[in-house]
Design a protein around this motif. Structure first.
Motif, PDB file in Angstrom:
ATOM      1  N   LYS A  12       8.113  -7.142   5.680  1.00 59.87           N
ATOM      2  CA  LYS A  12       9.126  -8.211   5.939  1.00 59.87           C
ATOM      3  C   LYS A  12       8.337  -8.774   7.364  1.00 59.87           C
ATOM      4  CE  LYS A  12      13.211  -6.919   3.573  1.00 59.87           C
ATOM      5  NZ  LYS A  12      14.651  -6.573   4.042  1.00 59.87           N
ATOM      6  N   GLU A  13       7.739  -7.650   8.225  1.00 60.23           N
ATOM      7  CA  GLU A  13       7.156  -7.869   9.466  1.00 60.23           C
ATOM      8  C   GLU A  13       5.708  -8.344   9.280  1.00 60.23           C
ATOM      9  OE1 GLU A  13       8.623  -7.644  12.708  1.00 60.23           O
ATOM     10  OE2 GLU A  13      10.495  -7.175  11.737  1.00 60.23           O
ATOM     11  N   ALA A  32      -4.193 -10.897   1.067  1.00 59.58           N
ATOM     12  CA  ALA A  32      -3.396 -11.997   1.822  1.00 59.58           C
ATOM     13  C   ALA A  32      -2.851 -13.268   0.637  1.00 59.58           C
ATOM     14  CB  ALA A  32      -4.267 -12.487   2.977  1.00 59.58           C
ATOM     15  N   GLU A  33      -3.875 -13.231  -0.180  1.00 63.52           N
ATOM     16  CA  GLU A  33      -3.130 -14.409  -1.323  1.00 63.52           C
ATOM     17  C   GLU A  33      -2.046 -14.045  -2.021  1.00 63.52           C
ATOM     18  OE1 GLU A  33      -6.453 -15.808  -3.888  1.00 63.52           O
ATOM     19  OE2 GLU A  33      -7.874 -15.653  -2.286  1.00 63.52           O
ATOM     20  N   LYS A  34      -1.828 -12.645  -2.223  1.00 63.44           N
ATOM     21  CA  LYS A  34      -0.606 -12.071  -2.997  1.00 63.44           C
ATOM     22  C   LYS A  34       0.309 -11.948  -2.241  1.00 63.44           C
ATOM     23  CE  LYS A  34      -3.402 -10.913  -7.401  1.00 63.44           C
ATOM     24  NZ  LYS A  34      -3.786  -9.870  -8.311  1.00 63.44           N
ATOM     25  N   GLN A  35       0.137 -11.959  -0.925  1.00 63.62           N
ATOM     26  CA  GLN A  35       1.117 -11.177   0.178  1.00 63.62           C
ATOM     27  C   GLN A  35       1.368  -9.654  -0.154  1.00 63.62           C
ATOM     28  OE1 GLN A  35       3.929 -14.087   1.050  1.00 63.62           O
ATOM     29  NE2 GLN A  35       2.644 -15.392   2.262  1.00 63.62           N
ATOM     30  N   ASN A  58      -3.444  -1.559  16.375  1.00 71.73           N
ATOM     31  CA  ASN A  58      -4.029  -2.938  16.359  1.00 71.73           C
ATOM     32  C   ASN A  58      -3.154  -3.777  15.485  1.00 71.73           C
ATOM     33  OD1 ASN A  58      -6.865  -2.904  17.718  1.00 71.73           O
ATOM     34  ND2 ASN A  58      -6.784  -1.096  16.502  1.00 71.73           N
ATOM     35  N   CYS A  59      -1.998  -3.418  14.896  1.00 64.82           N
ATOM     36  CA  CYS A  59      -1.285  -4.378  14.374  1.00 64.82           C
ATOM     37  C   CYS A  59      -0.620  -5.317  15.246  1.00 64.82           C
ATOM     38  CB  CYS A  59      -0.144  -3.581  13.565  1.00 64.82           C
ATOM     39  SG  CYS A  59       1.022  -4.718  12.332  1.00 64.82           S
ATOM     40  N   PRO A  60      -0.780  -6.778  14.916  1.00 62.58           N
ATOM     41  CA  PRO A  60      -0.373  -7.483  15.909  1.00 62.58           C
ATOM     42  C   PRO A  60       1.217  -7.530  16.155  1.00 62.58           C
ATOM     43  CG  PRO A  60      -1.449  -8.750  14.222  1.00 62.58           C
ATOM     44  CD  PRO A  60      -1.443  -7.326  14.216  1.00 62.58           C
ATOM     45  N   LEU A  61       2.060  -7.256  14.928  1.00 59.59           N
ATOM     46  CA  LEU A  61       3.394  -7.417  14.855  1.00 59.59           C
ATOM     47  C   LEU A  61       3.973  -6.036  14.881  1.00 59.59           C
ATOM     48  CD1 LEU A  61       3.936 -10.514  12.423  1.00 59.59           C
ATOM     49  CD2 LEU A  61       4.029 -10.566  14.976  1.00 59.59           C
TER      50      LEU A  61
END
Length: 73
Positions: A12-13, A32-35, A58-61
């Protein structure tokens, strides 16, 4: 009692940027295309643990968390 660590990825994040997969490609998978984003392999060595921690940092969120797991052997 030894401690082991596992990593969890909060879908979710996650924004599917693949930063984790670029830092620790053997441990994180992102499409990323299939999320789709997931931890594909938990660390088994100190080197792998450090790679997973680098991916988490390194994860931005901050979608990756590290959890200590007790090993009762």
């Amino acid at each position: 009692m030894a401690n082991k660590y596992r990593f969890e990825l909060n879908q979710k994040e996650c924004i599917f940027c693949a930063a984790c997969a670029s830092v620790a490609p053997g441990h994180f998978f992102v499409d990323a295309e299939k999320q789709i984003a997931q931890v594909s392999k938990q660390p088994e060595t100190d080197e792998e643990l450090q790679a997973c921690r680098a991916a988490m940092i390194n994860c931005p969120l901050n979608a990756i968390t590290e959890v200590a797991v007790s090993d009762a052997t």
